[in-house]
Write a protein that holds these residues in place. Sequence first.
Motif, PDB file in Angstrom:
ATOM      1  N   ILE A  26       0.856  -1.177   0.000  1.00  0.00           N
ATOM      2  CA  ILE A  26       0.000   0.000   0.000  1.00  0.00           C
ATOM      3  C   ILE A  26       0.895   1.231   0.000  1.00  0.00           C
ATOM      4  CG2 ILE A  26      -0.140   0.102   2.538  1.00  0.00           C
ATOM      5  CD1 ILE A  26      -3.089   0.988   2.176  1.00  0.00           C
ATOM      6  N   PRO A  27       0.542   2.289  -0.724  1.00  0.00           N
ATOM      7  CA  PRO A  27       1.358   3.496  -0.636  1.00  0.00           C
ATOM      8  C   PRO A  27       1.438   3.985   0.810  1.00  0.00           C
ATOM      9  CG  PRO A  27      -0.127   3.634  -2.515  1.00  0.00           C
ATOM     10  CD  PRO A  27      -0.532   2.424  -1.733  1.00  0.00           C
ATOM     11  N   SER A  28       2.622   4.248   1.264  1.00  0.00           N
ATOM     12  CA  SER A  28       2.810   4.661   2.659  1.00  0.00           C
ATOM     13  C   SER A  28       1.993   5.905   2.970  1.00  0.00           C
ATOM     14  CB  SER A  28       4.297   4.946   2.930  1.00  0.00           C
ATOM     15  OG  SER A  28       5.051   3.755   2.850  1.00  0.00           O
ATOM     16  N   GLY A  29       1.276   5.844   4.091  1.00  0.00           N
ATOM     17  CA  GLY A  29       0.480   6.978   4.527  1.00  0.00           C
ATOM     18  C   GLY A  29      -1.004   6.830   4.284  1.00  0.00           C
ATOM     19  N   LEU A  30      -1.430   5.748   3.598  1.00  0.00           N
ATOM     20  CA  LEU A  30      -2.858   5.519   3.373  1.00  0.00           C
ATOM     21  C   LEU A  30      -3.420   4.591   4.435  1.00  0.00           C
ATOM     22  CD1 LEU A  30      -3.290   4.936  -0.464  1.00  0.00           C
ATOM     23  CD2 LEU A  30      -3.570   7.053   0.831  1.00  0.00           C
ATOM     24  N   ASP A  31      -4.672   4.839   4.814  1.00  0.00           N
ATOM     25  CA  ASP A  31      -5.407   3.915   5.659  1.00  0.00           C
ATOM     26  C   ASP A  31      -5.866   2.760   4.776  1.00  0.00           C
ATOM     27  OD1 ASP A  31      -7.804   2.655   6.863  1.00  0.00           O
ATOM     28  OD2 ASP A  31      -7.547   4.165   8.427  1.00  0.00           O
ATOM     29  N   ALA A  32      -5.470   1.549   5.124  1.00  0.00           N
ATOM     30  CA  ALA A  32      -5.733   0.394   4.265  1.00  0.00           C
ATOM     31  C   ALA A  32      -7.213   0.077   4.148  1.00  0.00           C
ATOM     32  CB  ALA A  32      -4.994  -0.831   4.801  1.00  0.00           C
ATOM     33  N   ASP A  33      -8.010   0.461   5.122  1.00  0.00           N
ATOM     34  CA  ASP A  33      -9.420   0.092   5.124  1.00  0.00           C
ATOM     35  C   ASP A  33     -10.328   1.161   4.525  1.00  0.00           C
ATOM     36  OD1 ASP A  33      -8.671  -2.267   6.343  1.00  0.00           O
ATOM     37  OD2 ASP A  33      -9.173  -1.598   8.357  1.00  0.00           O
ATOM     38  N   THR A  34      -9.944   2.428   4.643  1.00  0.00           N
ATOM     39  CA  THR A  34     -10.822   3.508   4.180  1.00  0.00           C
ATOM     40  C   THR A  34     -10.270   4.293   3.000  1.00  0.00           C
ATOM     41  OG1 THR A  34      -9.879   5.211   5.632  1.00  0.00           O
ATOM     42  CG2 THR A  34     -11.620   3.805   6.560  1.00  0.00           C
ATOM     43  N   GLY A  35      -8.961   4.219   2.765  1.00  0.00           N
ATOM     44  CA  GLY A  35      -8.345   5.042   1.721  1.00  0.00           C
ATOM     45  C   GLY A  35      -8.030   6.455   2.175  1.00  0.00           C
ATOM     46  N   LYS A  36      -8.254   6.760   3.439  1.00  0.00           N
ATOM     47  CA  LYS A  36      -7.964   8.091   3.963  1.00  0.00           C
ATOM     48  C   LYS A  36      -6.467   8.343   3.969  1.00  0.00           C
ATOM     49  CE  LYS A  36      -8.762  10.957   8.079  1.00  0.00           C
ATOM     50  NZ  LYS A  36      -9.349  10.994   9.446  1.00  0.00           N
TER      51      LYS A  36
END
Length: 512
Positions: A161-171
């Motif tokens: 996952i791109p660092s800094g993204l919330d894996a569940d919401t995309g925030k």
Amino acid sequence: MRLATAEQMREMDRRTVEEYGLPGLVLMENAGRAVADAAWDLLPEEGGRVLILAGKGNNGGDGFVAARHLAAVGVEVAVMLFARLSDLSGDAAINAHYAERSGLVIIEEPDDQTVIGALELADVIVDGLLGTGLLGEVRGRVREVIELLEYATAPIVAIDIPSGLDADTGKVLGAAVEAEVTCTFGLAKPGLVQYPGKAYVGELRVVDIQLPPALLADPAFETYVTEPADCLAMLPSRPPDAHKGDTGHVLVIGGAPGLAGAPSMTGVAAARAGAGLVTVAVPAPLQPLLATKLTEVMTLGLPADDAGVLAPGALDALRDWLGRVDAVALGPGLSRQGQVAELVAALVRETPVPLVVDADGLNALAAQPRVLHERQAPTILTPHPGEMSRLLDMSIAEIQGDRLGIARDAAERFSAIVVLKGAATVIADPGGEAWINPFANPGMASGGMGDVLTGVIAALLAGGADPLSAAVVGVYLHGLAGEVAAQDLGPRGFLALEVAERLPAAYRRLLE
């Protein structure tokens, strides 16, 4: 495409190691090799330099594996660790050791000048800073490095996952890496296919790292991205000898002075989506206008009050119709005047066939959602974030911050399928199953698109699709028709009716 939350993936990894006996080092080796392949694909033909940015977690371990594989085929590789080697543990520490034994130098805790110099030289950058376990906002040194990456010109491959993204919401948790390619492992995560996270992912590659098939097929994973094969499986079949009586009758109830276009568009969309018969019921003063405007769609005039909106007496006029149609679309252009709210509540209670509620129908329900629990037949609600805000008494920001979770909660609360419209529309079932639509088309950010969607879903319901399938396929076909419109007419300025007109072409493309 099935999705899994960060917690579900951690549990899958644990069970793979503990119950199936597949070592974590094997999983990390497979992941790192896939990352190396993605980096290789982005390198210029004459070769080049890859910069690996590693954190102290397992993403960093994947990065060490990728570095070793790239170096083995002659790629010049620089590895930077934003921690001390002594901070590493488990499989990440082992792979750091393997990387060093293979001749790679791991630069520990590099300063800004060193990082900037390496970024300038790199042809590809690999982001292994943070993984799916990130909970709070990115801070400290890693935040500084992510902000430096905003000035990088080389393409970035993100690990999992791109660092800094919330894996569940995309925030975006303060700052996030914008990747050219994201290699995610086992199953994709919801945050990779929802906005704003989706905008940071680039090309999404779902990598098989040899997780056991039985775990990947766990029925507990109830979130999906809609794909063409899903739609084909959900579409009801239509025999060669079908006639209009077999393919469903849709009744659209809506309209008010100044809002006659909304039910008209819903009716046209229902016809274009394959309904055998469509009747649009509007206040009697509007009926002659719609009868002139609509050719293939029938019209029905209903009792209106002095303001021209539907009066309570419309219910008596509709009762016989409600039992003769196969699906009802309620709300387009109804307005909020007069006693419309009381009429909506009565129709929700008494409609004995599947019901799609949109627009002012939803606004009327916001103050009386309890009537939804009095229904016997299936219900589909199609709110945009503003309408959902009124239904749930929440801010739009709260809704957009967790679209998947909010849609699921609303579906359970209202005992209805909920279609939360927007880029990457979410469809949620009261039982917990949810689907995310892959389309995001800014050209569809204009009035009337929701009215068209309502007609598409109603047509599928009337044609025999089960309610969840009608919602999932309807949203997909609507988005696909929007893509066709953008290709035919240009990225902006096409109209809702022009999307409806392209529904047959969307069906054709789906079947192809």
